[in-house]
Design a protein around this motif. Structure first.
Motif, PDB file in Angstrom:
ATOM      1  N   CYS A   1       0.838  -1.203   0.000  1.00  0.00           N
ATOM      2  CA  CYS A   1       0.000   0.000   0.000  1.00  0.00           C
ATOM      3  C   CYS A   1       0.875   1.256   0.000  1.00  0.00           C
ATOM      4  CB  CYS A   1      -0.899  -0.031   1.233  1.00  0.00           C
ATOM      5  SG  CYS A   1      -1.803   1.494   1.511  1.00  0.00           S
TER       6      CYS A   1
ATOM      7  N   ARG B   1      -3.687   1.458  -3.140  1.00  0.00           N
ATOM      8  CA  ARG B   1      -3.874   1.487  -1.683  1.00  0.00           C
ATOM      9  C   ARG B   1      -4.705   0.300  -1.228  1.00  0.00           C
ATOM     10  NH1 ARG B   1      -3.656   6.871  -2.935  1.00  0.00           N
ATOM     11  NH2 ARG B   1      -2.394   8.131  -1.525  1.00  0.00           N
ATOM     12  N   CYS B   2      -4.501  -0.083   0.039  1.00  0.00           N
ATOM     13  CA  CYS B   2      -5.312  -1.158   0.614  1.00  0.00           C
ATOM     14  C   CYS B   2      -6.737  -0.645   0.829  1.00  0.00           C
ATOM     15  CB  CYS B   2      -4.694  -1.652   1.920  1.00  0.00           C
ATOM     16  SG  CYS B   2      -4.746  -0.449   3.251  1.00  0.00           S
TER      17      CYS B   2
END
Ligand SMILES: [Zn+2]
Length: 246
Positions: A156, A178-179
């Motif tokens: 991430c 991104r997570c």
């Protein structure tokens, strides 16, 4: 005036005045070059058929200080792609790769990795024209990576935690991944299957990548094409001039 010699891949040509051509090529030892081939459109000329787009050549050229345009002195064919000149979809694919190289590479900046990657992609399609789509995807991912625009595929961009195997990943407007937690579910979701496929490009040659992903589902192929298209569009801030259908 200095004389240089290098291997080069011809990407595009334009007619200039009555008998000349401007040739844009990616060279191994000088990066992207624009040069004039004087007299090359006369019936008898020293360049012969060597200036056809996508030909791999051995090029000897003059360069004057502070001039971007070089002057072609001699060109020898190392590999012609004449046998593919009647295949419209292959030519569109080649022209698309050529355009992207021109759009992404600053002139006169040596990039041996880019030269080898591009050459391997042109070769792979020449060997197996049916692999065109897979090779184009491979080319897009590597071009983005070599020019520094491919997001980190493993962790991430915000919290730096490695992506978990059971979790969706999101592409943000800043081209980073991104997570789920950091992205709050915003952005385009990138499936696990596509993440795996993107990572596959990193360890294989274009020909091997095409072979390995032959069995991939239509959705994964489409998802990959959409992602690379989106990334390229955002980097260029416009759509590519040519876009092969997928
Ligand atoms: Zn995160």
């Amino acid at each position: 005036m200095a004389l240089f010699e290098t291997e080069a891949l011809i990407l595009r040509t334009y007619n200039l005045a009555e008998a000349d051509k401007i040739v844009v090529c990616l060279s191994r030892s000088a990066g992207l070059l624009r040069g004039v081939a004087r007299g090359c459109r006369k019936l008898r000329n020293r360049f012969g058929a060597a200036l056809e787009p996508f030909t791999l050549i051995n090029l000897t050229y003059y360069e004057k200080e502070n001039q971007e345009l070089v002057s072609f002195r001699q060109v020898d064919i190392l590999k012609s792609r004449f046998n593919l000149s009647s295949n419209a979809s292959i030519l569109t694919g080649f022209a698309y790769m050529g355009d992207l190289i021109i759009d992404f590479s600053p002139p006169h900046q040596v990039n041996d990795k880019l030269f080898r990657m591009a050459l391997a992609c042109f070769e792979a399609v020449s060997e197996k024209p049916e692999d065109l789509d897979a090779v184009l995807r491979y080319f897009e991912v590597w071009l983005l990576k070599l020019e520094g625009f491919l997001p980190d595929l493993r962790a991430c961009a915000n919290c730096h935690n490695a992506f978990r195997a059971d979790e969706a990943v999101y592409l943000g407007a800043d081209l980073s991944l991104r997570c789920a937690q950091c992205s709050n579910g915003r952005g385009g979701a990138v499936s696990k299957r596509l993440q795996t496929q993107l990572r596959t490009t990193e360890r294989l040659s274009p020909a091997k990548f095409a072979e390995e992903t032959r069995g991939a589902s239509k959705e994964t192929k489409r998802e990959m094409a959409e992602l690379t298209f989106q990334l390229i569009g955002r980097v260029l801030e416009r759509m590519p001039r040519i876009r092969p259908r997928f």
